[in-house]
Design a protein around this motif. Structure first.
Motif, PDB file in Angstrom:
ATOM      1  N   LEU A 186       5.699  -9.105  -2.349  1.00  0.00           N
ATOM      2  CA  LEU A 186       5.917  -7.456  -2.251  1.00  0.00           C
ATOM      3  C   LEU A 186       6.470  -7.356  -1.645  1.00  0.00           C
ATOM      4  N   PRO A 187       7.654  -6.162  -1.669  1.00  0.00           N
ATOM      5  CA  PRO A 187       9.225  -6.065  -0.654  1.00  0.00           C
ATOM      6  C   PRO A 187       8.887  -5.827   1.004  1.00  0.00           C
ATOM      7  N   LEU A 188       7.750  -4.837   1.263  1.00  0.00           N
ATOM      8  CA  LEU A 188       6.528  -5.043   2.040  1.00  0.00           C
ATOM      9  C   LEU A 188       6.058  -5.824   2.988  1.00  0.00           C
ATOM     10  N   GLY A 189       6.056  -7.093   2.185  1.00  0.00           N
ATOM     11  CA  GLY A 189       5.017  -7.869   2.744  1.00  0.00           C
ATOM     12  C   GLY A 189       3.822  -7.582   2.960  1.00  0.00           C
ATOM     13  N   ILE A 190       2.965  -6.284   1.731  1.00  0.00           N
ATOM     14  CA  ILE A 190       1.829  -5.886   1.590  1.00  0.00           C
ATOM     15  C   ILE A 190       1.629  -6.303   0.197  1.00  0.00           C
ATOM     16  N   MET A 191       0.417  -7.008  -0.049  1.00  0.00           N
ATOM     17  CA  MET A 191      -0.425  -6.599  -1.232  1.00  0.00           C
ATOM     18  C   MET A 191      -0.745  -5.104  -1.806  1.00  0.00           C
ATOM     19  N   PRO A 192      -0.636  -4.619  -2.813  1.00  0.00           N
ATOM     20  CA  PRO A 192      -1.015  -3.440  -3.715  1.00  0.00           C
ATOM     21  C   PRO A 192      -2.756  -3.752  -4.158  1.00  0.00           C
ATOM     22  N   GLU A 193      -2.757  -2.962  -3.917  1.00  0.00           N
ATOM     23  CA  GLU A 193      -4.395  -2.356  -4.564  1.00  0.00           C
ATOM     24  C   GLU A 193      -4.583  -3.099  -6.012  1.00  0.00           C
ATOM     25  N   VAL A 194      -4.061  -2.937  -6.921  1.00  0.00           N
ATOM     26  CA  VAL A 194      -4.707  -3.489  -8.177  1.00  0.00           C
ATOM     27  C   VAL A 194      -3.608  -3.640  -8.863  1.00  0.00           C
ATOM     28  N   ILE A 239       1.811  -3.538 -12.283  1.00  0.00           N
ATOM     29  CA  ILE A 239       1.353  -2.313 -10.543  1.00  0.00           C
ATOM     30  C   ILE A 239       0.346  -1.493 -10.847  1.00  0.00           C
ATOM     31  N   THR A 240      -0.928  -1.326 -10.918  1.00  0.00           N
ATOM     32  CA  THR A 240      -1.547  -0.403 -11.551  1.00  0.00           C
ATOM     33  C   THR A 240      -1.257   0.841 -10.769  1.00  0.00           C
ATOM     34  N   ASP A 241      -2.090  -0.369  -9.264  1.00  0.00           N
ATOM     35  CA  ASP A 241      -1.966   0.933  -8.045  1.00  0.00           C
ATOM     36  C   ASP A 241      -1.665   0.144  -6.274  1.00  0.00           C
ATOM     37  N   THR A 242      -0.658   1.087  -7.483  1.00  0.00           N
ATOM     38  CA  THR A 242       0.503   0.741  -5.560  1.00  0.00           C
ATOM     39  C   THR A 242       0.698   0.759  -4.372  1.00  0.00           C
ATOM     40  N   ARG A 243      -1.184   1.409  -3.643  1.00  0.00           N
ATOM     41  CA  ARG A 243      -1.520   1.895  -2.212  1.00  0.00           C
ATOM     42  C   ARG A 243      -1.986   0.816  -2.092  1.00  0.00           C
ATOM     43  N   TYR A 244      -1.700   0.571   0.273  1.00  0.00           N
ATOM     44  CA  TYR A 244      -2.401  -0.325   0.681  1.00  0.00           C
ATOM     45  C   TYR A 244      -3.042   0.721   1.500  1.00  0.00           C
ATOM     46  N   ILE A 245      -4.562   0.701   1.505  1.00  0.00           N
ATOM     47  CA  ILE A 245      -5.294   1.633   2.180  1.00  0.00           C
ATOM     48  C   ILE A 245      -5.753   0.913   3.503  1.00  0.00           C
ATOM     49  N   LEU A 246      -4.759  -0.222   3.952  1.00  0.00           N
ATOM     50  CA  LEU A 246      -5.330  -0.837   5.116  1.00  0.00           C
ATOM     51  C   LEU A 246      -7.141  -1.798   5.652  1.00  0.00           C
ATOM     52  N   SER A 288       1.102   4.438   0.299  1.00  0.00           N
ATOM     53  CA  SER A 288       0.575   5.053  -1.280  1.00  0.00           C
ATOM     54  C   SER A 288       1.367   4.206  -2.075  1.00  0.00           C
ATOM     55  N   ASP A 289       2.296   3.290  -1.477  1.00  0.00           N
ATOM     56  CA  ASP A 289       3.585   2.330  -2.750  1.00  0.00           C
ATOM     57  C   ASP A 289       4.209   1.573  -1.966  1.00  0.00           C
ATOM     58  N   VAL A 290       3.674   0.211  -1.877  1.00  0.00           N
ATOM     59  CA  VAL A 290       4.264  -0.581  -0.918  1.00  0.00           C
ATOM     60  C   VAL A 290       4.998  -1.706  -1.974  1.00  0.00           C
ATOM     61  N   THR A 291       5.773  -0.888  -2.677  1.00  0.00           N
ATOM     62  CA  THR A 291       6.530  -1.593  -4.214  1.00  0.00           C
ATOM     63  C   THR A 291       7.984  -1.318  -3.345  1.00  0.00           C
ATOM     64  N   PHE A 292       8.401  -0.809  -2.957  1.00  0.00           N
ATOM     65  CA  PHE A 292      10.046  -0.397  -2.030  1.00  0.00           C
ATOM     66  C   PHE A 292       9.665  -0.872  -1.218  1.00  0.00           C
ATOM     67  N   SER A 293      11.418  -1.372  -1.055  1.00  0.00           N
ATOM     68  CA  SER A 293      11.316  -2.349   0.367  1.00  0.00           C
ATOM     69  C   SER A 293      12.225  -1.811   1.309  1.00  0.00           C
ATOM     70  N   ARG A 294      12.003  -2.403   2.865  1.00  0.00           N
ATOM     71  CA  ARG A 294      12.336  -1.963   3.574  1.00  0.00           C
ATOM     72  C   ARG A 294      13.171  -0.757   3.821  1.00  0.00           C
ATOM     73  N   GLU A 295      14.677  -0.867   3.181  1.00  0.00           N
ATOM     74  CA  GLU A 295      15.544  -0.611   2.370  1.00  0.00           C
ATOM     75  C   GLU A 295      15.798   0.908   2.215  1.00  0.00           C
ATOM     76  N   GLN A 296      15.040   0.660   1.541  1.00  0.00           N
ATOM     77  CA  GLN A 296      14.947   1.994   0.460  1.00  0.00           C
ATOM     78  C   GLN A 296      13.738   2.728   0.941  1.00  0.00           C
TER      79      GLN A 296
END
Length: 608
Positions: A434-442, A491-498, A543-551
């Motif tokens: 993933l672009p942020l280096g963080i896994m999504p929920e689902v 990616i049906t749930d783009t969150r990362y909730i820590l 709420s969404d880990v699919t965005f890049s740092r640039e975005q």
């Protein structure tokens, strides 16, 4: 974990959703029965002075231990009395580290502690005594009864991180919490057990402070009233005021993890108090799982939804190691360790369920780099011949790597350690993808036909993307608009909730194998998470880990991705596991301690 654990990622079953719908409520319930009220509890300020937050200046003298039991148990199941066995060694024999290795590890551990201290100080300043801090607003949330979930959840962390002064302040506040009050009408028995009962027990095991044991017993007395039903099975979403008003009975629709993940905490309470009633309460549940293990639609495993009122755990057809089932399976090897290996049922339950899960639930995803990794998905089964895999991945399912690795060591099954490694590597891979280096929920990926060999097929991946995303016929547009990295079909749930589950397995696998790449993976995960989640107060869910740092930097996300949420498990689990992966291996050794599903360490029963 409501995945069962922690406010589930998502619930595919309507019945489960109805179960959960009453739980997300804020504010104060105004009804009361007997002496039980729903006002805010009394806690102590950091200076030790009482800070009464209730509608009454007096703390209630109500005690759950005085509430009569309507359906007493005729004969209690005693704790096993056999001497603990010498179980296989879990931890790797780490060689002495070089000065350079020690320096790197120390810097990384200090960075984790600094993040914890920052979050703790913000909680202390803005949300002391409340369940959670809003990391953006500085507001508070009290979804766990208002009994200071973040406070109790982190007692053991304060001790482990050598914050003894802060520990004493927190203990003084925690032990005066008033259990005659609640901010919620319904109590989640599972969450209260793993966070509060588990938190007090772990802090007691670490410190020996009897005030903590007394408070653990007070929580136990309250929670065991949820078991006061005709068949002695608990009401997992329990209304204390209703219970005080008359007889109660267990529900027909219950999440399997919520009824099947209470045994570690109740067993530990029985061990340290010598009272059989705590062990008896959960032993009867375990006996039902044992008796019905081969009678389900997918023999060996149990479905997500079970019927506690009629003690039937066989009827549903949805099977998973993930949300709503997770800690049921996690506790089998951990209970084996906690009891010193003298209760054979836990190995039977582990062996039977994992054999089925390996056959039906584990799958290898097709990846651009042909990575030899595994993930855990869902199965719908009316029988074994009709079992159908849904190749879904969940961040919460990342706990499975640690579970298989621990089970493999405790039960001397090297193949399970290898499975645990591939499952953990699958989560590490997903973080990197993933672009942020963080896994999504689902998410979903393409399952390989074979676990032994799997070659990347671009056309197959693109075809699956089109099949799963029907909002356009243009595949390139679908991939771009849904921000799908190669390999991901949805990616049906783009969150990362820590969440802690990925670093949990990295920690356990590192302690078991000693492989240094796991520490490097942990550091990459930590820096990625902190960079994306840090706020002016603490750390926030995304709420969404699919965005890049640039975005993110350009503001092209349709709004901030940070959410005003920091569940107690961020400090209690996620940061604890990050801290421990950079600790000396003898700090909370897995040969001496076993973690509950909220990362609270309990002392193992070891041979003398």
């Amino acid at each position: 974990m409501l995945s069962v654990r922690r406010f589930a990622v998502y619930l595919g079953l309507t019945a489960c959703f109805l179960l959960l719908s009453g739980y997300f409520r804020d504010g104060i319930v105004n009804t009361a029965k007997a002496n039980y009220s729903s006002r805010l509890p009394t806690v102590a300020q950091p200076n030790g002075q009482p800070a009464v937050q209730s509608s009454s200046p007096k703390t209630s003298r109500f005690r759950w231990a005085t509430v009569p039991i309507r359906f007493p148990v005729a004969q209690l199941t005693p704790l096993p009395t056999a001497p603990p066995l010498k179980l296989p060694q879990v931890q790797y024999q780490f060689p002495p580290e070089s000065k350079e290795q020690e320096a790197v590890r120390g810097r990384r551990q200090a960075a984790v502690k600094q993040t914890f201290e920052r979050c703790w100080n913000s909680y202390k300043q803005h949300a002391w005594g409340h369940d959670e801090l809003g990391p953006l607003s500085g507001g508070v949330r009290d979804g766990f009864g208002g009994w200071g979930a973040s406070l109790v959840d982190n007692l053991d962390n304060l001790w482990i991180m050598d914050m003894k002064s802060e520990f004493e302040d927190a203990v003084r506040a925690a032990v005066v919490m008033d259990l005659s009050t609640s901010t919620t009408e319904t109590i989640n028995v599972f969450e209260t057990t793993i966070r509060h009962l588990g938190g007090f027990l772990a802090a007691y095991d670490l410190s020996g402070d009897r005030r903590l044991l007394e408070k653990a017993e007070e929580f136990g007395e309250m929670l065991i009233r949820a078991f006061d039903t005709p068949n002695h099975l608990p009401i997992t979403r329990w209304k204390p005021q209703v219970a005080l008003g008359g007889p109660q009975e267990a529900d027909t629709t219950v999440l399997v993890a919520e009824i099947g993940s209470l045994e570690m905490e109740f067993t530990r309470l029985a061990q340290v108090t010598g009272e059989a009633k705590w062990y008896d309460a959960v032993a009867r549940i375990v006996r039902l799982f044992d008796a019905q293990q081969q009678r389900t639609h997918l023999p060996g495993m149990w479905p997500v939804v079970v019927d506690a009122k009629n003690a039937d755990f066989t009827q549903d057809t949805f099977f998973t190691l993930s949300a709503m089932s997770d800690s049921l399976y996690e506790y089998f090897p951990k209970m084996h360790a906690l009891l010193g290996g003298v209760e054979p049922v836990y190995r039977k339950l582990y062996d039977g369920s994992m054999a089925t899960a390996i056959k039906y639930n584990l799958w290898r995803p097709m990846t651009p780099d042909n990575a030899d990794i595994l993930m855990s998905g869902h199965v719908r089964a009316t029988d074994q011949q009709q079992a159908k895999l849904d190749p879904q991945g969940q961040h919460l399912a990342c706990f499975t790597g640690g579970m298989f690795a621990l089970g493999g060591k405790l039960f001397n099954q090297p193949a399970h350690v290898e499975i645990g490694k591939k499952l953990t590597d699958g989560c590490i891979w997903t973080y990197h993808a993933l672009p942020l280096g963080i896994m999504p929920e689902v998410f979903n990926m393409v399952p390989c036909e074979s676990r032994l060999s799997c070659q990347w097929d671009e056309n197959k991946w693109r075809g699956e993307v089109k099949d799963r995303n029907t909002d356009s016929n243009d595949i390139d547009h679908l991939i771009a608009s849904h921000r799908l990295p190669k390999g991901f079909t949805q990616i049906t749930d783009t969150r990362y909730i820590l969440r802690p589950e990925a670093i949990e397995s990295v920690f356990i696998l590192y302690r078991i194998t000693g492989e240094s790449y796991l520490q490097e993976a942990a550091w990459d995960m930590f820096t990625a998470i902190v960079n994306a989640t840090e706020t002016h107060l603490a750390n926030a869910a995304l709420s969404d880990v699919t965005f890049s740092r640039e975005q993110l930097a350009q503001g092209n996300t349709g709004g901030s991705t940070q959410m005003d949420s920091m569940e107690s498990f961020w400090m209690a689990e996620t940061l604890k596991y990050f801290y421990l992966v950079f600790s000396q291996p003898d700090v909370i050794s897995l040969d001496e301690w076993v973690f509950n599903t909220e990362a609270h360490p309990f002392k193992r029963n070891l041979p003398t």
